[in-house]
Design a protein around this motif. Structure first.
Motif, PDB file in Angstrom:
ATOM      1  N   PRO A 231      -1.042  11.410   3.212  1.00 23.56           N
ATOM      2  CA  PRO A 231      -1.315  10.307   2.278  1.00 23.56           C
ATOM      3  C   PRO A 231      -0.328   9.165   2.483  1.00 23.56           C
ATOM      4  O   PRO A 231       0.891   9.373   2.555  1.00 23.56           O
ATOM      5  N   LEU A 232      -0.849   7.952   2.590  1.00 24.07           N
ATOM      6  CA  LEU A 232       0.002   6.798   2.875  1.00 24.07           C
ATOM      7  C   LEU A 232       0.880   6.474   1.672  1.00 24.07           C
ATOM      8  O   LEU A 232       0.411   6.456   0.525  1.00 24.07           O
ATOM      9  N   ALA A 233       2.155   6.201   1.961  1.00 27.08           N
ATOM     10  CA  ALA A 233       3.094   5.829   0.908  1.00 27.08           C
ATOM     11  C   ALA A 233       4.173   4.947   1.509  1.00 27.08           C
ATOM     12  O   ALA A 233       4.611   5.169   2.644  1.00 27.08           O
ATOM     13  N   LEU A 234       4.582   3.943   0.763  1.00 24.10           N
ATOM     14  CA  LEU A 234       5.661   3.054   1.176  1.00 24.10           C
ATOM     15  C   LEU A 234       6.952   3.515   0.520  1.00 24.10           C
ATOM     16  O   LEU A 234       6.992   3.749  -0.686  1.00 24.10           O
ATOM     17  N   VAL A 235       8.011   3.643   1.326  1.00 22.99           N
ATOM     18  CA  VAL A 235       9.313   4.072   0.836  1.00 22.99           C
ATOM     19  C   VAL A 235      10.242   2.867   0.820  1.00 22.99           C
ATOM     20  O   VAL A 235      10.428   2.204   1.858  1.00 22.99           O
TER      21      VAL A 235
ATOM     22  N   LEU B 234      -0.390   4.507  -1.582  1.00 27.03           N
ATOM     23  CA  LEU B 234      -1.435   3.610  -1.101  1.00 27.03           C
ATOM     24  C   LEU B 234      -2.764   4.349  -0.982  1.00 27.03           C
ATOM     25  O   LEU B 234      -2.783   5.555  -0.709  1.00 27.03           O
ATOM     26  N   MET B 235      -3.841   3.616  -1.168  1.00 21.63           N
ATOM     27  CA  MET B 235      -5.189   4.132  -0.962  1.00 21.63           C
ATOM     28  C   MET B 235      -5.896   3.210   0.021  1.00 21.63           C
ATOM     29  O   MET B 235      -6.287   2.093  -0.316  1.00 21.63           O
ATOM     30  N   LYS B 236      -6.052   3.670   1.255  1.00 24.20           N
ATOM     31  CA  LYS B 236      -6.619   2.845   2.314  1.00 24.20           C
ATOM     32  C   LYS B 236      -8.141   2.778   2.176  1.00 24.20           C
ATOM     33  O   LYS B 236      -8.803   3.809   1.975  1.00 24.20           O
ATOM     34  N   PRO B 237      -8.717   1.577   2.293  1.00 24.55           N
ATOM     35  CA  PRO B 237     -10.182   1.466   2.293  1.00 24.55           C
ATOM     36  C   PRO B 237     -10.783   2.247   3.455  1.00 24.55           C
ATOM     37  O   PRO B 237     -10.201   2.358   4.538  1.00 24.55           O
ATOM     38  N   ALA B 238     -11.963   2.790   3.235  1.00 24.46           N
ATOM     39  CA  ALA B 238     -12.567   3.679   4.233  1.00 24.46           C
ATOM     40  C   ALA B 238     -12.964   2.950   5.507  1.00 24.46           C
ATOM     41  O   ALA B 238     -12.972   3.541   6.591  1.00 24.46           O
TER      42      ALA B 238
ATOM     43  N   ALA C  47      -2.924   0.265  -4.666  1.00 23.23           N
ATOM     44  CA  ALA C  47      -1.552   0.785  -4.739  1.00 23.23           C
ATOM     45  C   ALA C  47      -1.237   1.258  -6.152  1.00 23.23           C
ATOM     46  O   ALA C  47      -1.820   0.786  -7.135  1.00 23.23           O
ATOM     47  N   ARG C  48      -0.301   2.200  -6.208  1.00 22.74           N
ATOM     48  CA  ARG C  48       0.195   2.705  -7.491  1.00 22.74           C
ATOM     49  C   ARG C  48       1.656   3.058  -7.323  1.00 22.74           C
ATOM     50  O   ARG C  48       2.019   3.801  -6.399  1.00 22.74           O
ATOM     51  N   GLU C  49       2.510   2.523  -8.183  1.00 22.66           N
ATOM     52  CA  GLU C  49       3.936   2.819  -8.081  1.00 22.66           C
ATOM     53  C   GLU C  49       4.188   4.259  -8.515  1.00 22.66           C
ATOM     54  O   GLU C  49       3.849   4.679  -9.625  1.00 22.66           O
TER      55      GLU C  49
END
Length: 366
Positions: free
Chosen positions: A185-189, A228-232, A218-220
């Protein structure tokens, strides 16, 4: 006239906002995407008598003999006395997703009693990962920024002469397993964790997502990361490129960083100081040793001795009291400058203000 003034004012506001904003990709990293550290043992040759002493550094002698054996030269029965070879550790950071055939920089550090690596050349060295596999091969001319000049009565040293750098000195031979598609799952650090900055990043990405794809992306999660939630219908590479260029104004904690060794002081923009009265005086103590030689009278049984003579002088400069108030960074700096202190004095003042509870910021002393 009024219209022109409003246009100029709006342009100034936009310029100030742009200067304070940074790109998201400059303050975050993608979770799971990181460098891998490599290390290797090698030999640097071509030194001008500044290498290891083989009688003291037995590992250098063994490595030199093994290298010559692989080249068909047998020196096992000989006592090697060269000073033109040094044993070194070679370190490098393997970037993520780098392909075989690419080049990267390496750092070379002496292991033995070599005095300088200046002018040396690193011989073919394997760089290993934590799994013991060879991921790169390093070789090349060592660039050294320091030097050592030694005479009979004086030695001059600048920087470190026993460590060097080889730009593009390593050739990647093996790809690290995994790719961007294998990241979970995508996430920004965040590089500097902060609740407010995390929220600002999520809001900026959501505004972009609603405008571009019609959904929130996005959701903090906490002060360290943003999910992050990437579009399909968009690839991961393109998606990260799009959100990476979005601008935010990151928040920073109120912090004062002090380097006591060099006297460097860095004060954050949001640091505030309650109104305090400050005085500072310097005490200087000077000790001078002037030993004297006492000789006995002629034809006596006495002996010549050295008699110590010590002169101690103290001087305390009177400090004047000043008012320091820091409603803003500019007023705080102006108040400290009005007192007329040197960096070490300012460090002592800031530490005392913190102890008094008037410095509303984190004080970091290095």
């Amino acid at each position: 006239m009024l219209r022109t003034f409003l246009i100029l004012l709006f342009s100034a506001i936009v310029a100030v906002s742009a200067e304070a904003s940074v790109r998201i990709k400059d303050i975050v990293t993608l979770q799971g995407v990181r460098d891998n550290q490599l290390v290797g043992y090698g030999l640097v040759v071509g030194l001008q008598g500044s290498g290891d002493t083989l009688t003291n550094s037995t590992f250098t002698q063994q490595a030199l003999q093994s290298m010559l054996d692989r080249m068909g030269i047998n020196v096992r029965a000989l006592a090697l006395r060269t000073r033109n070879v040094a044993a070194v550790l070679v370190t490098a950071d393997l970037p993520p997703f780098i392909q075989p055939g690419s080049r990267m920089d390496v750092t070379v550090s002496s292991l033995g009693d070599a005095t300088s690596l200046y002018g040396g050349t690193l011989i073919l060295t394997s760089l290993l990962g934590v799994d013991g596999q060879t991921y790169a091969i390093a070789q090349g001319q060592v660039a050294v920024a320091g030097f050592v000049v030694q005479g009979q009565a004086e030695t001059i040293t600048q920087n470190v002469a026993t460590a060097g750098h080889i730009p593009n000195g390593a050739l990647v031979e093996r790809e690290v397993p995994g790719g961007l598609r294998d990241v979970g799952p995508l996430a920004l650090v965040l590089k500097n964790p902060d609740f407010n900055t995390s929220t600002l990043i999520a809001d900026a990405i959501n505004r972009f997502g609603v405008r571009r794809y019609g959904v929130r992306l996005a959701r903090e999660s906490d002060l360290n990361s943003v999910a992050l939630m990437k579009p399909a219908n968009v690839g991961t590479t393109r998606f990260m490129a799009e959100i990476g260029d979005l601008l935010v104004e990151p928040d920073a904690p109120a912090r004062v960083v002090i380097d006591s060794r060099s006297g460097t002081i860095v004060i954050g923009q949001d640091v505030q100081v309650s109104t305090v009265a400050v005085t500072h005086g310097n005490l200087n103590v000077r000790v001078v040793e002037t030993p004297e030689v006492s000789q006995p009278a002629p034809f006596s049984n006495g002996r010549t001795v050295v008699v110590p003579r010590t002169d101690i002088d103290t001087n305390q400069q009177g400090g004047h009291i000043g008012i320091v108030r820091g409603a803003s960074l500019r007023e705080l700096v102006s108040g400290l400058n009005r007192i007329g202190l040197k960096p070490m004095g300012i460090i002592a003042i800031l530490q005392a203000i913190k102890a008094a509870g008037a410095l509303h910021a984190e004080l970091v002393v290095q």
